[in-house]
Enzyme design. Structure first.
Site, mmCIF file in Angstrom:
data_model
loop_
_atom_site.group_PDB
_atom_site.id
_atom_site.type_symbol
_atom_site.label_atom_id
_atom_site.label_comp_id
_atom_site.label_asym_id
_atom_site.label_seq_id
_atom_site.Cartn_x
_atom_site.Cartn_y
_atom_site.Cartn_z
ATOM 1 N N GLY A 62 36.018 47.875 48.862
ATOM 2 C CA GLY A 62 37.209 48.103 48.042
ATOM 3 C C GLY A 62 37.152 47.304 46.756
ATOM 4 O O GLY A 62 36.346 46.378 46.610
ATOM 5 N N GLN A 67 40.284 42.960 39.218
ATOM 6 C CA GLN A 67 38.919 42.452 39.367
ATOM 7 C C GLN A 67 37.976 42.962 38.281
ATOM 8 O O GLN A 67 36.875 42.444 38.119
ATOM 9 C CB GLN A 67 38.346 42.850 40.735
ATOM 10 C CG GLN A 67 39.060 42.194 41.895
ATOM 11 C CD GLN A 67 38.441 42.615 43.202
ATOM 12 O OE1 GLN A 67 38.745 43.688 43.727
ATOM 13 N NE2 GLN A 67 37.547 41.797 43.743
ATOM 14 N N CYS A 112 35.067 38.647 49.276
ATOM 15 C CA CYS A 112 35.631 39.287 48.098
ATOM 16 C C CYS A 112 34.616 39.202 46.961
ATOM 17 O O CYS A 112 33.984 38.157 46.784
ATOM 18 C CB CYS A 112 36.920 38.556 47.724
ATOM 19 S SG CYS A 112 37.712 39.215 46.249
ATOM 20 N N LEU A 113 34.494 40.261 46.198
ATOM 21 C CA LEU A 113 33.558 40.269 45.067
ATOM 22 C C LEU A 113 33.928 39.208 44.028
ATOM 23 O O LEU A 113 33.080 38.773 43.263
ATOM 24 C CB LEU A 113 33.563 41.640 44.381
ATOM 25 C CG LEU A 113 32.951 42.810 45.145
ATOM 26 C CD1 LEU A 113 33.144 44.088 44.351
ATOM 27 C CD2 LEU A 113 31.476 42.586 45.439
ATOM 28 N N HIS A 156 44.115 43.596 51.707
ATOM 29 C CA HIS A 156 43.319 42.724 50.822
ATOM 30 C C HIS A 156 43.406 43.220 49.373
ATOM 31 O O HIS A 156 43.640 42.435 48.456
ATOM 32 C CB HIS A 156 41.869 42.705 51.323
ATOM 33 C CG HIS A 156 40.921 41.912 50.479
ATOM 34 N ND1 HIS A 156 40.229 40.814 50.956
ATOM 35 C CD2 HIS A 156 40.526 42.056 49.178
ATOM 36 C CE1 HIS A 156 39.473 40.311 49.980
ATOM 37 N NE2 HIS A 156 39.627 41.056 48.891
ATOM 38 N N GLU A 157 43.225 44.533 49.193
ATOM 39 C CA GLU A 157 43.238 45.086 47.823
ATOM 40 C C GLU A 157 44.642 45.035 47.209
ATOM 41 O O GLU A 157 44.795 44.717 46.032
ATOM 42 C CB GLU A 157 42.696 46.522 47.808
ATOM 43 C CG GLU A 157 41.260 46.689 48.310
ATOM 44 C CD GLU A 157 40.257 45.737 47.690
ATOM 45 O OE1 GLU A 157 40.458 45.303 46.537
ATOM 46 O OE2 GLU A 157 39.270 45.405 48.361
ATOM 47 N N HIS A 160 45.503 41.751 45.746
ATOM 48 C CA HIS A 160 44.974 41.503 44.397
ATOM 49 C C HIS A 160 45.990 41.892 43.322
ATOM 50 O O HIS A 160 46.048 41.276 42.261
ATOM 51 C CB HIS A 160 43.694 42.313 44.158
ATOM 52 C CG HIS A 160 42.442 41.646 44.665
ATOM 53 N ND1 HIS A 160 41.996 40.440 44.187
ATOM 54 C CD2 HIS A 160 41.539 42.036 45.600
ATOM 55 C CE1 HIS A 160 40.864 40.112 44.805
ATOM 56 N NE2 HIS A 160 40.566 41.062 45.671
HETATM 57 ZN ZN ZN Z 1 38.920 40.996 46.923
#
Ligand code: ZN
Length: 187
Positions: A62, A67, A112-113, A156-157, A160
């Site tokens: 995701g 991000q 997480c990226l 999670h997304e 953000h």
């Molecule tokens: Zn993340």
């Protein structure tokens, strides 16, 4: 359409990741549809080892618009759900409208990226959620339920979009403690 790469993803030392993202007006402006498609392309291609190598993509399930440096409410999710169904979500203004009392955790914690440092510990989330969002792929409002790993990824997304990162949820005094009424997902 220029590609999003892992290197270009905003990391958590950047305060913009802590801002709240703007709700988007509908119909979506073209630039946001393009952004959503670039995000979707990153996540889809990151699942392919060869493309991941060539295009500098760290694997992900995701991605949220903050991000990639745009503080608007768009998320994408590409994964198989617990029943093995292929899921591809490209959503604007996603909102969790109800959630279970039961919690769930990924047994190894989350990643997480945008987070390069190690943050060990469990992230407790709702085991089941109901989401309302504008579906960018079908161009219509939709409501759907999610459970298990898919529910974790969506939460999670969506976090953000509120400037929240997974490690904010880790209990620092006892990071691996499993709360009552929690379903464990082996990860
Ligand atoms: Zn993340």
């Amino acid at each position: 359409m220029n590609r999003i790469t892992y290197t270009s993803i905003i990391k958590d030392d950047n305060p913009s990741l802590r801002q709240k993202s703007a709700v988007l007006k509908l119909p979506l402006q073209k630039k946001y549809i393009t952004l959503a498609k670039r995000m979707l392309r990153y996540v889809k291609d990151s699942r392919d080892d060869e493309k991941a190598e060539i295009y500098d993509l760290k694997p992900a399930v995701g991605l949220a618009a903050p991000q990639v440096g745009v503080n608007v409410q768009i998320i994408v999710v590409v994964m198989d759900d617990d029943e093995g169904n292929f899921i591809e979500y490209c959503l604007a203004n996603p909102k969790i409208i109800s959630h279970s009392v039961q919690k769930t955790v990924l047994s190894l914690g989350e990643g997480c990226l945008s987070v390069e440092n190690e943050h060990q510990g469990l992230v407790h989330r709702s085991a089941r959620i109901k989401v309302r969002a504008f579906d960018i792929l079908t161009n219509q409002e939709k409501e759907f339920k999610a459970s298990g790993y898919l529910a974790v990824v969506l939460q999670h997304e969506i976090d953000h979009l509120n400037g929240v990162l997974f490690y904010d949820h880790i209990n620092l005094s006892d990071p691996w403690k499993i709360e009552e009424n929690t379903m464990i997902i082996e990860s």
